[in-house]
Write a protein that holds these residues in place. Sequence first.
Motif, PDB file in Angstrom:
ATOM      1  N   THR E 197       0.831  -1.205   0.000  1.00 38.49           N
ATOM      2  CA  THR E 197       0.000   0.000   0.000  1.00 38.49           C
ATOM      3  C   THR E 197       0.865   1.253   0.000  1.00 38.49           C
ATOM      4  O   THR E 197       0.545   2.236  -0.663  1.00 38.49           O
ATOM      5  N   LEU E 198       1.980   1.198   0.749  1.00 34.84           N
ATOM      6  CA  LEU E 198       2.818   2.390   0.878  1.00 34.84           C
ATOM      7  C   LEU E 198       3.508   2.749  -0.436  1.00 34.84           C
ATOM      8  O   LEU E 198       3.581   3.928  -0.796  1.00 34.84           O
ATOM      9  N   ALA E 199       3.995   1.718  -1.135  1.00 38.89           N
ATOM     10  CA  ALA E 199       4.790   1.999  -2.337  1.00 38.89           C
ATOM     11  C   ALA E 199       4.011   2.835  -3.347  1.00 38.89           C
ATOM     12  O   ALA E 199       4.506   3.887  -3.789  1.00 38.89           O
ATOM     13  N   PRO E 200       2.785   2.457  -3.748  1.00 32.54           N
ATOM     14  CA  PRO E 200       2.097   3.306  -4.732  1.00 32.54           C
ATOM     15  C   PRO E 200       1.643   4.654  -4.156  1.00 32.54           C
ATOM     16  O   PRO E 200       1.583   5.639  -4.899  1.00 32.54           O
ATOM     17  N   GLN E 201       1.363   4.722  -2.844  1.00 27.85           N
ATOM     18  CA  GLN E 201       0.986   6.027  -2.265  1.00 27.85           C
ATOM     19  C   GLN E 201       2.183   6.974  -2.349  1.00 27.85           C
ATOM     20  O   GLN E 201       2.026   8.168  -2.626  1.00 27.85           O
ATOM     21  N   ARG E 202       3.375   6.408  -2.099  1.00 24.73           N
ATOM     22  CA  ARG E 202       4.588   7.196  -2.234  1.00 24.73           C
ATOM     23  C   ARG E 202       4.685   7.749  -3.653  1.00 24.73           C
ATOM     24  O   ARG E 202       5.006   8.922  -3.862  1.00 24.73           O
ATOM     25  N   GLU E 203       4.352   6.910  -4.632  1.00 19.35           N
ATOM     26  CA  GLU E 203       4.417   7.365  -6.018  1.00 19.35           C
ATOM     27  C   GLU E 203       3.402   8.473  -6.282  1.00 19.35           C
ATOM     28  O   GLU E 203       3.687   9.430  -6.994  1.00 19.35           O
ATOM     29  N   LEU E 231       6.169   9.516   3.926  1.00 18.36           N
ATOM     30  CA  LEU E 231       5.908   8.173   3.403  1.00 18.36           C
ATOM     31  C   LEU E 231       7.209   7.411   3.190  1.00 18.36           C
ATOM     32  O   LEU E 231       7.285   6.199   3.449  1.00 18.36           O
ATOM     33  N   VAL E 232       8.247   8.118   2.727  1.00 21.29           N
ATOM     34  CA  VAL E 232       9.542   7.466   2.544  1.00 21.29           C
ATOM     35  C   VAL E 232      10.037   6.933   3.883  1.00 21.29           C
ATOM     36  O   VAL E 232      10.501   5.798   3.998  1.00 21.29           O
ATOM     37  N   ARG E 233       9.885   7.754   4.923  1.00 21.35           N
ATOM     38  CA  ARG E 233      10.319   7.309   6.245  1.00 21.35           C
ATOM     39  C   ARG E 233       9.481   6.132   6.751  1.00 21.35           C
ATOM     40  O   ARG E 233      10.019   5.172   7.300  1.00 21.35           O
TER      41      ARG E 233
END
Lengths: 330, 330, 330, 330, 330
Positions: E197-203, E231-233
Motif C-alpha cells: 500500500t505504501l509503495a504506490p501512495q509514495r508514487e 511516506l519514505v520514512r
Amino acid sequence: MIRIQHFSAKGGLRALAPAGLTAHLLRASQGTLWVDFEGEPIETCEPILRDVFHFHPLAIDDALRETHIPKLDDWGDYLYIAFHSVGFDLDGGPHVDTREVDFFLGKGYLVSHHDESIPMVDKIWERCERDLRILGEGPDHTLYLILDELVNSYMAAFTQIDEAVDALEDKILESSSRETLADIFHLKRALVMLRRTLAPQREVLNGLARNNYDVIDSRDRVYFRDVYDHLVRLFDINESMRDQVGGALETYLSATNNRMNEIMKTLTVITTMFMPISFIASFFGMNFFAPNFQLPSWTGRLAFIVMLSLTVGVPLSFYLWARRRGWVGE
Amino acid sequence: MIRIQHFSAKGGLRALAPAGLTAHLLRASQGTLWVDFEGEPIETCEPILRDVFHFHPLAIDDALRETHIPKLDDWGDYLYIAFHSVGFDLDGGPHVDTREVDFFLGKGYLVSHHDESIPMVDKIWERCERDLRILGEGPDHTLYLILDELVNSYMAAFTQIDEAVDALEDKILESSSRETLADIFHLKRALVMLRRTLAPQREVLNGLARNNYDVIDSRDRVYFRDVYDHLVRLFDINESMRDQVGGALETYLSATNNRMNEIMKTLTVITTMFMPISFIASFFGMNFFAPNFQLPSWTGRLAFIVMLSLTVGVPLSFYLWARRRGWVGE
Amino acid sequence: MIRIQHFSAKGGLRALAPAGLTAHLLRASQGTLWVDFEGEPIETCEPILRDVFHFHPLAIDDALRETHIPKLDDWGDYLYIAFHSVGFDLDGGPHVDTREVDFFLGKGYLVSHHDESIPMVDKIWERCERDLRILGEGPDHTLYLILDELVNSYMAAFTQIDEAVDALEDKILESSSRETLADIFHLKRALVMLRRTLAPQREVLNGLARNNYDVIDSRDRVYFRDVYDHLVRLFDINESMRDQVGGALETYLSATNNRMNEIMKTLTVITTMFMPISFIASFFGMNFFAPNFQLPSWTGRLAFIVMLSLTVGVPLSFYLWARRRGWVGE
Amino acid sequence: MIRIQHFSAKGGLRALAPAGLTAHLLRASQGTLWVDFEGEPIETCEPILRDVFHFHPLAIDDALRETHIPKLDDWGDYLYIAFHSVGFDLDGGPHVDTREVDFFLGKGYLVSHHDESIPMVDKIWERCERDLRILGEGPDHTLYLILDELVNSYMAAFTQIDEAVDALEDKILESSSRETLADIFHLKRALVMLRRTLAPQREVLNGLARNNYDVIDSRDRVYFRDVYDHLVRLFDINESMRDQVGGALETYLSATNNRMNEIMKTLTVITTMFMPISFIASFFGMNFFAPNFQLPSWTGRLAFIVMLSLTVGVPLSFYLWARRRGWVGE
Amino acid sequence: MIRIQHFSAKGGLRALAPAGLTAHLLRASQGTLWVDFEGEPIETCEPILRDVFHFHPLAIDDALRETHIPKLDDWGDYLYIAFHSVGFDLDGGPHVDTREVDFFLGKGYLVSHHDESIPMVDKIWERCERDLRILGEGPDHTLYLILDELVNSYMAAFTQIDEAVDALEDKILESSSRETLADIFHLKRALVMLRRTLAPQREVLNGLARNNYDVIDSRDRVYFRDVYDHLVRLFDINESMRDQVGGALETYLSATNNRMNEIMKTLTVITTMFMPISFIASFFGMNFFAPNFQLPSWTGRLAFIVMLSLTVGVPLSFYLWARRRGWVGE
C-alpha cells in the motif's frame, strides 16, 4: 623505487626519477613520460605528485593513503584510475588476493603507483624498455597495455579456480568429509569477492571506452572497449563458476541427506524388526511360565511352535511390507 | 575450408576463396559476396580478414582467437556479430552445447567464421546456391536468414529439454532414486546456461532491429525484429521450463520428506507400542517372583490377568491416541 | 546550548547566540556564520530558525520535530541536509546506534542542529576556533569538514564490527553455543541497518557532489565527491562483512548439522548392534529352555557356541558393513 | 469461419466474408469494418490478409502460424496486437488455460483472429450486431471493448483461484494430506504463469494508452488507460494471492514440522522413561540372583523395595525434568 | 451523506449538497468548494459527478465502482487520486485494514468520496468548519491537509505493529508455542501488505510534488513533498520492522531447532548408555547359566564382578566420550 621512462622525437631516456628531472621532462612537451612508483613511502611520492604534476590533493590522497574499489575520476587535465590485480591462493583455504594499482593519465604522461611489485606492470615496463616506440604511441596506449595485461592475468586466477572447482566436484563423488563443505564455502566466497572486484573494473573500462576524455585519443578508445569485452566475458565465466559451485553444494547436501535417510531407514527397519520379537522372547521369559508353575500349557510344544513362527514371521512380513513401500532398496 | 558465393547483376559465382579472388570481387562493387570460413587455421584466415577486408585487428582477434558471449560491435563500415548455435545432449547428464559463429557484415559482403561445421549455416549456404537471387537481396538479408535458422534450431533443443523435463516428472511419481535428483540439477543448470546464452543474443537482435546501422537496409530491420520476437518467446519458454523443473524439485523433496516422516512415524509407533509391554514382560521375569521365592502373589492368577490386559491394552490405547492425532494414516 | 562562530575580513567572533546577534551577523554579509544548536528545546530553536533565517516551516519541522532517513532538500536559497552519525555498541548484543544531525547551508551561513552532543561536530568546532581561516573558506567547506569527520568516524564502527565478526568466527570453531547464533543474527541485523543508513547518505553526498547548487562553490564539489567515494567504499566493506557473517552462519549451521548427523549415526550404530544380540539373549532366557524343561538340546553346548558366535559376529559384521558405507568415520 | 460486420453512414452490413466483399468494403472508406477469423485454416486466412489488407508477411506469420507472448507491433499503417484470454481449470490439478487472439487495427478496420471460439469476442460481436452504432465509434473503440471484456473475464478466473486458495487454507487447518501440498504447488505455479501473462499484456495496454499511434483516436487512449489500470490491479491481486499461497505453504510446512517434532518428543520421552526401568528389570532377572544361588540378599525385601522405587521414580523424575524444559506440553 | 463547504471572499457556507446548489457554487468561481460523499449509493453520486462536475465516465467509474491500488490520474482540468487509510487490527490474528478514499481536485473545488466514515477526513472537515480561512488557501491545500492526516494516522498503525512485534519477541524468549509462529507469519504478511500500500501512495505523492499540474499551486508542491518524505520514512520503518520480524522468525526457528537437537541428544545418550548394559543383563539371564546347569563358572563371583563393572563402566565411559565431543552440555 621511483623510475622513469621518457620517449620523444629526439630519443628515449630511462632513469631513476628525482623530482627535478621529472619536472624537466614534463615541461619538454612533445613526448611520452611514464613514472612508476613502487613501494615508495608517502613522504617521497607526495612532493613529486603535488609539486611536479600539480595533482589535486584529494586525488593524491586517493592514490597514496587510501584503499579503493576500482574507480575512474575525471580531473579535467588528467584521469585518476584505481585498478586491482587479482591472484588466487589455495593456502589457508582457497581465497582471492587483490593488489591496488593507481594511475594518473595526463597529456603526455602516465603515472603509476603501487605498494607492492606487480609482475604485470613490470612486464609492460620491460616491453617499453626493449622497444621505445611503444611509449611513442602515447601514454593512453601504454595504459591500455597495462590494463590489458592485468585483465589477462585474471584468466590465470580463473583457471586455478576452475581447477579447484573440478577437484571439488571429484572429491564430493568420492567422499563427503567436512573439509569438502569448507572448500565449497571458500570457493563460493572467493567467487563472490571476485565478482565484486570485476563489476567496478568493468565500469572503469566502460568509462574509458565510452566517454570522450581529452587525454585519450579517440582512436584508442576501441582498445579499451576490447579490454571491457574481456571483463564482460570474465564476469560471465565467474557467474558460470558460481553456478557450478552452487551445483556442487546442492550435490553435497543431497548426498549427505541421502546418507542420513539411509541411516534413519536402517535404524527404523532394525528397530521395527527386533522390537516385536524381543517382546515375544521376554514374554516367554516371565515367571508365570516357569517350569514348576501353574501355566505349563503356555510354554508347551504348541506355544513353542507359535513363538518360533512369530519370531521368524513378524520381522519377515515387516521386511516385505517395507520393501513394497520402497523403504529398503534393492 | 574457405568458400565464397558472389552475386551480381551479371550473374553468380561459387568457388573456394583465395585472397586474390576475394579482393577482386570486393572491389567489383554492385553485388553481394559471402565468404565462409569453416574450421580454417588462424594463419590462413587472418591475412584475408586483415589485408582484403581491412578489419580492425581487435575485431579479427575477437573472431579468430577469442571466445565471446554473444555481442554486437559497430565498427562503422562493418558490424561484428558473435552468435551461438545451441544443441542439447543427454549423454553424461543432460547438458547444453554451444558453438560460436562470428559474422562481419559490411556494404556488399558478409563474412562468417566458425571452427566447427554448423548445419544451420550449411543449410542457408545451399539455399543460396540453389537460388542466387537470395544473395541478391543483400548481405543483411542473408545474415537474417542465418540468424533465423540458428534461432529456429534452438526450438529443437527446447523440445528435447521439454521431453526430458516431462520424463523427469513421470520418473518422480514412480520412484525417487538418487539419479532423479541428479537429473533435476542437470536440467536446472542446462536451463540456467541457456538463459545466459539467450539473454545477450536477444540484445544483439534488439540492436540489429532498433539501431540505424549503415550496413542494414532500414526495410530489413523488421526481419531482425521478428527474430528478436522469437528469442523473447524462447526466453519465456525457458523461464516456464525453469518453473517446471523447480516444481519437479519441490515435488521430489516433498515426496522424500513425506517418506522420511512416514518412516519416523513407524519407528515411533513401533517403539512406543513395544517398549512398555517389553518392560512389563521383563518385570515379571525378575527373580523376585521366581516360583520358589517369597512373593508368590505377585505372579498369581490375578497378576497374570492384569499383565495380559496391560500387554494388550497399552499398545492399543497408544495406537488409538496416535490415530486421533493423525500420526497413523487410514 | 546555542553557540555561534563568525568570521569576516575584519576578524572573528565566538559567542553564545541570542537571536539579535545572529540576525545582526547574518545581515553583515561578507563573512561566514556557523550556528550550532545542541540539545536545545524546540521553543528556543524555532523562533531563531523562523524569524532570523526565514526557513520554510516544513524545513524547520524536519529539523526540529521529526526523525528522518538521511536526505537532501533544495529550498532554493538554502539546502536542508539530514545526516546520521553512527556508533557501534556491544552491550545487549552487538547493535548500531545512529544520531541525527540536521544542517541548513545558505549563502554565508551554516546552521547545525542535533539533540545530543556529537564529538565529530565538536571536533570541527574546535578546529575552527583554533584557526578562524577555516571558516573563511566558506560555509560549504565547513560542512564538508563535518561530513568528512562523520564519515571517517564510521570507520571506527566498522573496525569494531570487523573485530566482532572475527571473534565470532573463532568462537564458532571452538564451540557452538546458542549465544553464538544470537551473535550472528545480531551482527547480521546491525549490518543490514548500517546498509540502510549508508545507502541514503551516499545519495546525499552524490547530490552535493553532482548537482549545481547555488550555495556550494563549484570548486568545492570535488570535496563532496571525495566523501562520496569514502561512503561507496564503506558500503563495499559493509557488503563484504555481510558476506563474512553469512559465511559464519553457514559454517555454524553446517557444524551443527554435522554434529547432529554424527549423533544420529551413533544412535543407529549402537541400536543396530545391540538390538539383535539383545534378542538372542532374551531368546535363550525363555522358559522353554529352562533346565528342567523338555528342550534341553536348545540350551546345550552347541547352542551356546552358536549363540556366542552370533553375539560377537552380528554386531561386528554390521560394524564392518556400516564402515564400508562410510557411516562410521576413521 | 470468417465473418464481417460493416458500418457506414449509409447503413450496416453483416455477412460471411469472401475476399472480394472484404476488398470492396475496405475500399469504400468512410466506415468501420470488422473481420473475424475463427478456427479458419491458414490457407483461407492468408490470401485475405496478404492480398486484401496487404499486411507484412512477418505480421501474418505472427498471427497465423506462431504462438506469442502478448505483444504490440507498430507496422505504421496498422498495429498488430497479440493478446490472451485466460481461463482457470481445476481438473487435473488447478491450472491456467490461455488462448491467443490476434488483432490488426488499421484505419477503418479491425481484424481479429483466433483458433478457438472465445466467448468474450462473441459477446462483443453480438453487441455490435444489436447496435451498429458501436462500430460507428471506430475500430479502435471496438478493440477497446474486446480487450476490456477479455480483461474483465480474467476477474472470473481470479475469483475461482481465490476460492481455491481459501478452500486450501481450510484444508490445511483440518488435515494435511499429501494432496494439499500438491495443490499448493499447483496454485503457486498457476499464479506464476498468470503473472507471466499479465505482465506483457499490461505493457501492451500501456503502449496503446501512451503512444501516439495514427490508428488510435487520441480521445480513445483514455479508455485503454482504464483497461491498463485494471490490469495493474489484477497484477496486484495476483501478487496478494501469491503471498497467500506462500503463507499457506508456510503454515503447511510448520504444521508438518510441529507434528514431526511432537512425534520425536514422544519417541524420546517413551524411550527415555522405559529404557532405564527395563534395564532394572533385566538386571534382577539375571541368574546371579536366582533363588537357589549365592546372593540371596540382592533379591531380598530391601532390594525389592529399592527396585520398585526406582521403577516408579526414574521415569517420574525424567518426566518432571522434561516438563520443566518444555518438552512435554500441557 | 453528501455535504458541502464553500468559502469565497464574501463568506462561507456549509450545507448538505443537492446537485443544484453544487452547480451554483461551482459556477460562482472565485472560491473554494469541498464536496464530501460518504457511504452514498452510486445512484445519487453519479449524476452529480457527471452532470455538475462533468468528470469523465471512466474517472467516475474508478471512484464509485472500482477498487484501486493508490494512483494518480491527470485528466487535464482535474486530478483523480485514489488513496488508502490504513488501520491495524489484532483480532483474528494481526492484520492490516485499508479503506479507499477517492479525490477529484479541480480549479476551485475538491471532491472526496469514501464508502465508510474515515475519521481523518472528518477531522479536517471539522477544522475547516471551525476556521473557514483554511479552505481559503485553495482546494490543493485542503487536499494536502487530508493526505497529511491520513499519512500521520499510519504512524498509529505502525506503533501498534511495533508493539505487537515487541510482544512477539518477548513471547519467543519465554515459550515457543505454535501460536507464536502463526503470529510471526501474520505480522510478516501484514507488513508485506502495508508495503504494497505504501509503495504506490509514495508514487502518488511523488507525482503531486514533482509534476507541474495546473490545479496545484506551485508553492504548495513543497507540502506534498513533505508528505512524500513522511511516506519514505514510513516505508523505511516498514522495512526495519520486516527485518525485525524476520529476525524473530530466525530466533524462533533456531530455538525450536536447538530444542529438537537437545531432545535427539538425550534420546541418543540414554539409548546408547542403556542398550549395552541391558544386553549384559539379558546375557546373564539366559538359561545357559541357570543355577542347576552346566556352566556355573559363567555366573560365579568373578563374572558377577566383571558384569557389575561393565554395567557401571560402559555408560560412564560413553558419557565421558559424549561430553568430550560436546554432545552433553554443562
